[in-house]
Design a protein around this motif. Structure first.
Motif, PDB file in Angstrom:
ATOM      1  N   LYS A  10      10.107 -19.537 -47.790  1.00  0.00           N
ATOM      2  CA  LYS A  10       9.741 -18.428 -48.668  1.00  0.00           C
ATOM      3  C   LYS A  10       9.183 -17.260 -47.847  1.00  0.00           C
ATOM      4  O   LYS A  10       9.541 -16.097 -48.083  1.00  0.00           O
ATOM      5  CB  LYS A  10       8.714 -18.884 -49.697  1.00  0.00           C
ATOM      6  CG  LYS A  10       8.255 -17.791 -50.631  1.00  0.00           C
ATOM      7  CD  LYS A  10       7.199 -18.281 -51.616  1.00  0.00           C
ATOM      8  CE  LYS A  10       6.692 -17.140 -52.501  1.00  0.00           C
ATOM      9  NZ  LYS A  10       5.650 -17.582 -53.450  1.00  0.00           N
ATOM     10  N   PHE A  11       8.318 -17.583 -46.876  1.00  0.00           N
ATOM     11  CA  PHE A  11       7.791 -16.528 -46.012  1.00  0.00           C
ATOM     12  C   PHE A  11       8.895 -15.911 -45.172  1.00  0.00           C
ATOM     13  O   PHE A  11       8.937 -14.684 -44.987  1.00  0.00           O
ATOM     14  CB  PHE A  11       6.692 -17.082 -45.106  1.00  0.00           C
ATOM     15  CG  PHE A  11       6.387 -16.193 -43.927  1.00  0.00           C
ATOM     16  CD1 PHE A  11       5.713 -14.995 -44.105  1.00  0.00           C
ATOM     17  CD2 PHE A  11       6.797 -16.546 -42.645  1.00  0.00           C
ATOM     18  CE1 PHE A  11       5.454 -14.159 -43.025  1.00  0.00           C
ATOM     19  CE2 PHE A  11       6.536 -15.720 -41.569  1.00  0.00           C
ATOM     20  CZ  PHE A  11       5.862 -14.518 -41.756  1.00  0.00           C
ATOM     21  N   TRP A  12       9.821 -16.724 -44.637  1.00  0.00           N
ATOM     22  CA  TRP A  12      10.893 -16.216 -43.797  1.00  0.00           C
ATOM     23  C   TRP A  12      11.783 -15.246 -44.574  1.00  0.00           C
ATOM     24  O   TRP A  12      12.186 -14.202 -44.048  1.00  0.00           O
ATOM     25  CB  TRP A  12      11.720 -17.379 -43.253  1.00  0.00           C
ATOM     26  CG  TRP A  12      12.831 -16.941 -42.345  1.00  0.00           C
ATOM     27  CD1 TRP A  12      14.131 -16.691 -42.675  1.00  0.00           C
ATOM     28  CD2 TRP A  12      12.735 -16.689 -40.939  1.00  0.00           C
ATOM     29  NE1 TRP A  12      14.844 -16.302 -41.583  1.00  0.00           N
ATOM     30  CE2 TRP A  12      14.019 -16.297 -40.502  1.00  0.00           C
ATOM     31  CE3 TRP A  12      11.691 -16.760 -40.025  1.00  0.00           C
ATOM     32  CZ2 TRP A  12      14.275 -15.974 -39.180  1.00  0.00           C
ATOM     33  CZ3 TRP A  12      11.954 -16.436 -38.702  1.00  0.00           C
ATOM     34  CH2 TRP A  12      13.229 -16.054 -38.291  1.00  0.00           C
ATOM     35  N   ASN A  13      12.082 -15.583 -45.827  1.00  0.00           N
ATOM     36  CA  ASN A  13      12.890 -14.680 -46.644  1.00  0.00           C
ATOM     37  C   ASN A  13      12.154 -13.371 -46.911  1.00  0.00           C
ATOM     38  O   ASN A  13      12.768 -12.297 -46.940  1.00  0.00           O
ATOM     39  CB  ASN A  13      13.246 -15.363 -47.971  1.00  0.00           C
ATOM     40  CG  ASN A  13      14.218 -16.509 -47.788  1.00  0.00           C
ATOM     41  OD1 ASN A  13      15.022 -16.502 -46.861  1.00  0.00           O
ATOM     42  ND2 ASN A  13      14.148 -17.498 -48.652  1.00  0.00           N
ATOM     43  N   GLU A  14      10.843 -13.456 -47.094  1.00  0.00           N
ATOM     44  CA  GLU A  14      10.056 -12.243 -47.308  1.00  0.00           C
ATOM     45  C   GLU A  14      10.004 -11.391 -46.053  1.00  0.00           C
ATOM     46  O   GLU A  14       9.944 -10.158 -46.132  1.00  0.00           O
ATOM     47  CB  GLU A  14       8.629 -12.623 -47.740  1.00  0.00           C
ATOM     48  CG  GLU A  14       7.723 -11.438 -47.991  1.00  0.00           C
ATOM     49  CD  GLU A  14       6.291 -11.846 -48.273  1.00  0.00           C
ATOM     50  OE1 GLU A  14       5.374 -11.057 -47.979  1.00  0.00           O
ATOM     51  OE2 GLU A  14       6.085 -12.976 -48.770  1.00  0.00           O
ATOM     52  N   TRP A  15      10.063 -12.025 -44.897  1.00  0.00           N
ATOM     53  CA  TRP A  15       9.939 -11.318 -43.625  1.00  0.00           C
ATOM     54  C   TRP A  15      11.268 -10.802 -43.096  1.00  0.00           C
ATOM     55  O   TRP A  15      11.385  -9.631 -42.706  1.00  0.00           O
ATOM     56  CB  TRP A  15       9.284 -12.249 -42.599  1.00  0.00           C
ATOM     57  CG  TRP A  15       9.019 -11.635 -41.264  1.00  0.00           C
ATOM     58  CD1 TRP A  15       8.856 -10.310 -40.972  1.00  0.00           C
ATOM     59  CD2 TRP A  15       8.870 -12.323 -40.017  1.00  0.00           C
ATOM     60  NE1 TRP A  15       8.623 -10.122 -39.626  1.00  0.00           N
ATOM     61  CE2 TRP A  15       8.621 -11.347 -39.018  1.00  0.00           C
ATOM     62  CE3 TRP A  15       8.907 -13.668 -39.654  1.00  0.00           C
ATOM     63  CZ2 TRP A  15       8.438 -11.679 -37.681  1.00  0.00           C
ATOM     64  CZ3 TRP A  15       8.708 -14.003 -38.314  1.00  0.00           C
ATOM     65  CH2 TRP A  15       8.476 -13.023 -37.345  1.00  0.00           C
ATOM     66  N   LYS A  16      12.304 -11.641 -43.110  1.00  0.00           N
ATOM     67  CA  LYS A  16      13.554 -11.313 -42.443  1.00  0.00           C
ATOM     68  C   LYS A  16      14.717 -10.998 -43.377  1.00  0.00           C
ATOM     69  O   LYS A  16      15.661 -10.308 -42.971  1.00  0.00           O
ATOM     70  CB  LYS A  16      13.963 -12.481 -41.523  1.00  0.00           C
ATOM     71  CG  LYS A  16      13.010 -12.732 -40.376  1.00  0.00           C
ATOM     72  CD  LYS A  16      12.973 -11.572 -39.400  1.00  0.00           C
ATOM     73  CE  LYS A  16      12.124 -11.884 -38.182  1.00  0.00           C
ATOM     74  NZ  LYS A  16      12.077 -10.755 -37.225  1.00  0.00           N
TER      75      LYS A  16
END
Length: 290
Positions: A38-44
């Protein structure tokens, strides 16, 4: 026929469409939890907010001079984020690479546009710390617009923060709010600050906060340590395994003294006596109670 071969019946010379492999397709990266994804999708993956251009509304626009109608094309300007931007707060700004025509009779030449950087001191109310770091004018405008550094960091998505420093600060702020360990010596101030920022916790679970702000390699290292710790908890010592196998074989052979010796060894009797089964244990004390 593997997944890279060409044909399917009725579709000659058409390459089969398979999902493109990513860094999360295999290995330990494929076992990373959904909280980190979830964080990776928000970041990248999530599209950042436009910074260096103003997007046009709608899908079509009309040329006021010719009257022709053209589709609106909001093409993001490609940006370069040098490593120096990871350790400061640039407010989403980056380096723009393009061309500049410096003379009407000469060819255009490559040119880089850099944001204006300067060092400033910022203050976090949640962490109760002042930090000296490199910022831009847009960063300070966003901090003032959001009434403080904490509101700006907690309200902004990772794709707009870009900076690793900003994401580490956001992770520390969320963890402090979650554990409620801010201002340990001032209970009144702690409750006041917690009530001001606690609504930001509604967007995250405890696991998501624990994985938030980690880079890919930091997440891999964390997952590796978790799996090793789980493996150690589930590992049975070989001495226990071999002892159980020996006792099982002796019981299957019909040796009645095994149960009696086990009772003596485990201390079930009133007095612990020396027996032949205890002598098989190399870790038992040589000196037995008489």
């Amino acid at each position: 026929m593997n997944k890279y071969t060409y044909a399917v019946k009725g579709h000659n010379n058409l390459l089969l469409r398979f999902e493109k492999p990513t860094r999360f397709s295999e290995g330990i990266a494929s076992r990373l939890p959904e909280a980190y994804m979830k964080f990776w999708n928000e970041w990248k993956v999530q599209e950042p907010s436009p910074v260096h251009y103003i997007p046009e509304p709608g899908k079509w626009k009309r040329n006021p001079e010719t009257g022709e109608v053209h589709p609106v094309q909001n093409t993001p300007i490609p940006l370069i984020y040098p490593k120096e931007s990871y350790f400061g707060l640039w407010g989403g700004e980056g380096v723009i690479k393009g061309f500049q025509k410096r003379h009407r009779l000469r060819k255009r030449v490559p040119h880089y546009w850099f944001p204006t950087l300067y060092r400033n001191v910022i203050y976090s109310e949640i962490l109760n710390k002042r930090m000296s770091t490199i910022v831009t004018h847009r960063t300070m405008q966003l901090i003032h617009k959001n009434y403080g550094l904490d509101h700006y960091i907690l309200k902004t998505s990772a794709c707009d923060l870009q900076s690793k420093l900003a994401m580490k600060l956001k992770r520390k702020m969320l963890l402090s709010l979650l554990k409620k360990d801010l201002y340990p010596d001032d209970e009144v101030k702690r409750e006041e600050v917690y009530n001001t920022y606690k609504h930001y916790l509604e967007n995250y679970s405890e696991e998501e906060i624990d994985w938030y702000g980690l880079t890919f390699f930091e997440a891999i290292d964390k997952q590796t340590r978790l799996e090793e710790a789980e493996k150690e908890r589930n590992t049975v010592p070989l001495k226990t395994v071999y002892r159980s196998e020996l006792i099982q074989k002796l019981q299957e052979a019909g040796i009645e003294a095994v149960n009696v010796a086990l009772d003596e060894y485990e201390g079930k009797g009133s007095v612990r006596k020396s027996s032949w089964i205890s002598k098989l244990n190399p870790f038992s004390s040589r000196k037995q109670d008489s």
